[in-house]
Design a protein around this motif. Structure first.
Motif, PDB file in Angstrom:
ATOM      1  N   GLY A 622      53.928  57.524  91.395  1.00  0.00           N
ATOM      2  CA  GLY A 622      52.984  58.309  91.944  1.00  0.00           C
ATOM      3  C   GLY A 622      51.939  58.488  91.152  1.00  0.00           C
ATOM      4  O   GLY A 622      50.692  58.445  91.494  1.00  0.00           O
ATOM      5  N   GLU A 623      51.973  58.080  89.673  1.00  0.00           N
ATOM      6  CA  GLU A 623      50.586  58.083  89.004  1.00  0.00           C
ATOM      7  C   GLU A 623      50.164  56.814  89.513  1.00  0.00           C
ATOM      8  O   GLU A 623      48.581  56.836  89.364  1.00  0.00           O
ATOM      9  CB  GLU A 623      51.211  57.737  87.405  1.00  0.00           C
ATOM     10  N   SER A 624      50.705  55.651  89.686  1.00  0.00           N
ATOM     11  CA  SER A 624      49.859  54.386  90.278  1.00  0.00           C
ATOM     12  C   SER A 624      48.986  54.670  91.633  1.00  0.00           C
ATOM     13  O   SER A 624      48.038  54.217  91.763  1.00  0.00           O
ATOM     14  CB  SER A 624      50.938  53.267  90.378  1.00  0.00           C
ATOM     15  N   LEU A 625      49.637  55.455  92.393  1.00  0.00           N
ATOM     16  CA  LEU A 625      49.169  55.814  93.507  1.00  0.00           C
ATOM     17  C   LEU A 625      48.117  57.098  93.448  1.00  0.00           C
ATOM     18  O   LEU A 625      47.864  57.534  94.568  1.00  0.00           O
ATOM     19  CB  LEU A 625      50.370  56.130  94.759  1.00  0.00           C
ATOM     20  N   ARG A 626      48.164  57.734  92.394  1.00  0.00           N
ATOM     21  CA  ARG A 626      47.482  58.790  92.143  1.00  0.00           C
ATOM     22  C   ARG A 626      47.799  60.168  92.994  1.00  0.00           C
ATOM     23  O   ARG A 626      47.148  60.792  93.467  1.00  0.00           O
ATOM     24  CB  ARG A 626      45.867  58.719  92.500  1.00  0.00           C
ATOM     25  N   MET A 627      49.365  60.274  93.025  1.00  0.00           N
ATOM     26  CA  MET A 627      50.029  61.318  93.882  1.00  0.00           C
ATOM     27  C   MET A 627      50.757  61.864  92.947  1.00  0.00           C
ATOM     28  O   MET A 627      51.568  61.512  92.364  1.00  0.00           O
ATOM     29  CB  MET A 627      51.021  60.813  95.073  1.00  0.00           C
ATOM     30  N   PRO A 628      50.310  63.237  92.811  1.00  0.00           N
ATOM     31  CA  PRO A 628      51.202  64.102  91.863  1.00  0.00           C
ATOM     32  C   PRO A 628      52.638  64.248  92.286  1.00  0.00           C
ATOM     33  O   PRO A 628      52.822  64.202  93.461  1.00  0.00           O
ATOM     34  CB  PRO A 628      50.442  65.321  91.762  1.00  0.00           C
TER      35      PRO A 628
END
Length: 692
Positions: A622-628
């Motif tokens: 999620g962090e790498s895709l910028r999705m919380p």
């Protein structure tokens, strides 16, 4: 002299019988062709009419000359060749015109056609008589002529009437008999109408065809035409029989797999049930449904799915003994029957043999595919004395086993009927739940895990049945999706949640689940947009939650709808992340704003090392895709601490707040305020240490 006269009379009668027989058999073939002409159209009809006219005409032509010779067979006589040919042409044309008119559909068509044919037959007789030269003279009787006309016209009309207005299947044979009878009757009427007076001074022209030779010729011609016509009829009959057999085969067999179909199964079920009742045996009916076959069609296409079904059918067929019966109902569902005196033991053994057909993987476009089958069976007459109910019981058992575990074998039990009956009653009540205001929304608060502050709430549908009380969502939501009541219920839930949020009753973002069935609506985005306008809720405060299965059934359609929602400013969250088979590909393909981590992983934290590793992986993704990431099902402080230290942005669960009605929400918000923290519990470097 008396002996000679008796012999002459007998010979005359033999010729009359021969004439009638020639007419009977020739016209029988012709009438069969005429019946085929009436049943067809276009060029085929004209072809059959021609065959009928030739066959009947030649038979009438031959019988006419034979009956004329029977008037006085002892006289030296002969026939004019041209007139003889003209008689044949007249016979064929009269039959052709008569049959053509008789096969039409106006009121008196058969009778008019018969009269036309009768006129032709009369013309044949008189032309033939004119062509008949004897060593003597003819004397005509007016009363006999009138009788010949009346009988010829009436009997020919009756013949075509019977051929064209059959009451029974024997009427067409009756038409041939009437024509043969007419030839015989006209012989005797002509006998009354004419008399031959011998005259030795009359000499026969040399160009005449001798009577005996003509008799042989016409009989040979009739036999040839009859043989040709009869052969044509036999070939046509064989062709129709083969077509009927083919139609029967198509009616009772599945064209793709070659197995019997549902019609054949019903017939076999009726036969086996009667035999089981007579012999005091037991009969087992099976419902066999392939698990996950829809996924095969979606992944590889319907052509590959059809080839797989053929392979499945062949494997199951090899498991059958001679007394066992297998059929394909439709799609990926099959039916089977076995008779035994030792059911249910033998029935369960048969089901296990069928399951063994799926032990080895199937090859689909070169790829190994593992497939299972859910099997349910019911026993006759133990479970039910009604054979029609037997298959329903087997299907009920199959669905019950499939709902618990794919690839299972389940035997019917009477309790299943009670459950099914209760489920049907619940479905009826659910159809009216929205109108009767029995539905309500509960809200569960969502928190930011680093500081414990409220950031929103998820709307959860509840149903308070007037008699049964609160019904679990796990029970009524799938039922609503099956009956499509979810359309109305889902729209109501969206409207109610947006209205409560717009009125300030819900803090932060309001999250609403979308059912896969709802997602199939063409106007879903437009409907949500209309609700936002109606309630006045800003789109940024609405978040819709969808599962992977919701959008994977039709990816292009799902992507189109999600883009529409994103364009309106609505957030989209992937619900139950980690439970699907293509989560990474889905995250890459679809524009999600948030990942919801399934509670099945959270509940095993922090002590389960495997669950902890999975959670860290999802958070890193999620962090790498910028999705919380929002974690569901947080129930303990250690779970919260682990997730917060690992970098999980948000969470919800019983630790913070249970789902409550909107009226209790202010008190729940107040109670949840004590979770708020003034400082972030862990610095980034500490999170990295935990992650390591």
């Amino acid at each position: 002299m008396l002996h000679s006269a008796a012999y002459a009379f007998a010979y005359q009668q033999i010729l009359v019988v021969v004439a009638g027989a020639v007419c009977l058999f020739g016209t029988w073939v012709g009438m069969r062709h005429f019946a085929r002409a009436r049943a067809t159209d276009g060029p085929t009809r004209r072809g059959w009419l021609f065959m009928a006219s030739v066959g009947t005409g030649v038979a009438l032509w031959a019988s006419t000359f034979i009956s004329i010779l029977a008037l006085d067979p002892w006289l030296a006589s002969g026939f004019e060749p041209v007139a003889t040919g003209a008689v044949l042409l007249t016979a064929v044309l009269a039959c052709l015109v008569g049959f053509e008119i008789g096969s039409r559909h106006f009121t008196l068509a058969p009778e008019v056609g018969g009269l036309v044919m009768g006129v032709g037959i009369l013309a044949m007789h008189f032309v033939a008589l004119k062509a008949w030269h004897i060593e003597g003279n003819f004397e005509w009787n007016a009363y006999g002529m009138i009788m010949t006309f009346v009988l010829g016209l009436s009997l020919s009309a009756l013949a075509v009437n019977r051929a064209n207005r059959p009451v029974t299947r024997w009427c067409r044979h009756g038409a041939s008999i009437v024509l043969a009878f007419m030839v015989c009757v006209m012989h005797y009427s002509l006998t009354a109408a004419t008399s031959a007076v011998p005259d030795a001074s009359v000499a026969l022209p040399p160009y005449l065809l001798p009577a005996n030779m003509l008799v042989v010729a016409v009989v040979g011609a009739v036999l040839l035409v009859m043989g040709s016509g009869f052969s044509t009829y036999i070939i046509d009959l064989r062709s129709r029989t083969e077509s009927a057999d083919r139609i029967h085969q198509l009616s009772f067999n599945d064209t793709m797999t070659g197995l019997p179909n549902r019609i054949a199964f019903n017939e076999r079920l009726a036969f086996d049930a009667a035999e089981a009742h007579e012999k005091a045996h037991k009969l087992a009916a099976f419902s066999i449904d392939l698990d996950g076959f829809k996924d095969i069609n979606d992944l590889y296409g319907h052509g590959a799915g059809d080839l797989l079904l053929i392979d499945v059918a062949e494997r199951m067929r090899k498991q059958l003994s001679p007394s066992e019966f297998l059929a394909r109902q439709s799609g990926d569902e099959f039916l089977a029957l076995t008779t035994s005196g030792n059911h249910p033991h033998d029935a369960h053994a048969f089901a296990e043999r069928i399951s063994q057909a799926f032990a080895e993987p199937f090859a689909v476009q070169g790829n190994p595919v593992t497939l299972t089958a859910s099997i349910g069976f019911s026993i006759f007459p133990t479970d039910t004395p009604e054979r029609d109910q037997l298959l329903s019981n087997a299907k009920l058992a199959m669905h019950r086993g499939k709902s618990k575990q794919c690839g299972s074998i389940c035997v019917y039990s009477p309790e299943m009927d009670d459950i099914a009956r209760k489920r049907r009653a619940l479905a009826r009540d659910l159809d009216h739940a929205t109108k009767r205001q029995e539905l309500m929304l509960y809200y569960q608060l969502q928190m930011t895990l680093d500081d414990g502050r409220i950031c929103g709430a998820e709307a959860l549908m509840r149903w308070k049945h007037p008699k049964l009380g609160m019904i679990s969502p796990a029970e009524f939501i799938p039922l609503a999706e099956e009956t499509e009541a979810i359309y109305e219920m889902g729209e109501w839930a969206l409207r109610a949640a947006c209205r409560d949020a717009a009125e300030g009753k819900i803090p932060g973002t309001i999250a609403v689940n979308l059912s896969p069935v709802q997602f199939g609506r063409d106007d879903l985005a437009e409907m949500i947009h209309g609700i936002l306008l109606e309630t006045g809720l800003p789109p940024a405060r609405l978040e819709v939650e969808v599962t992977e299965s919701t959008i994977m059934s039709d990816q292009s359609r799902g992507l189109h709808i999600l883009r529409k929602l994103k364009a309106m400013g609505i957030s989209v969250a992937m619900d139950d992340f980690g439970t699907g088979y293509s989560s990474l590909a889905t995250l890459h393909a679809f524009p999600f704003d948030k990942i919801k981590l399934d509670q099945s992983f959270v509940k095993r934290l922090p002590h389960d090392a495997a669950a902890a590793a999975i959670v860290r992986t999802v958070l890193a993704l999620g962090e790498s895709l910028r999705m919380p990431v929002l974690a569901e099902g947080i129930e303990t402080e250690p779970q919260w601490d682990f997730l917060a230290r690992a970098g999980c942005a948000k969470g919800q669960g019983y630790l913070f707040a249970k789902p409550v009605a909107v009226a209790q929400l202010p008190a729940t918000v107040t109670a949840a305020a004590h979770f708020a923290r003034d400082e972030v519990p862990l610095a980034n470097d500490m999170r990295e240490t935990v992650a390591a």
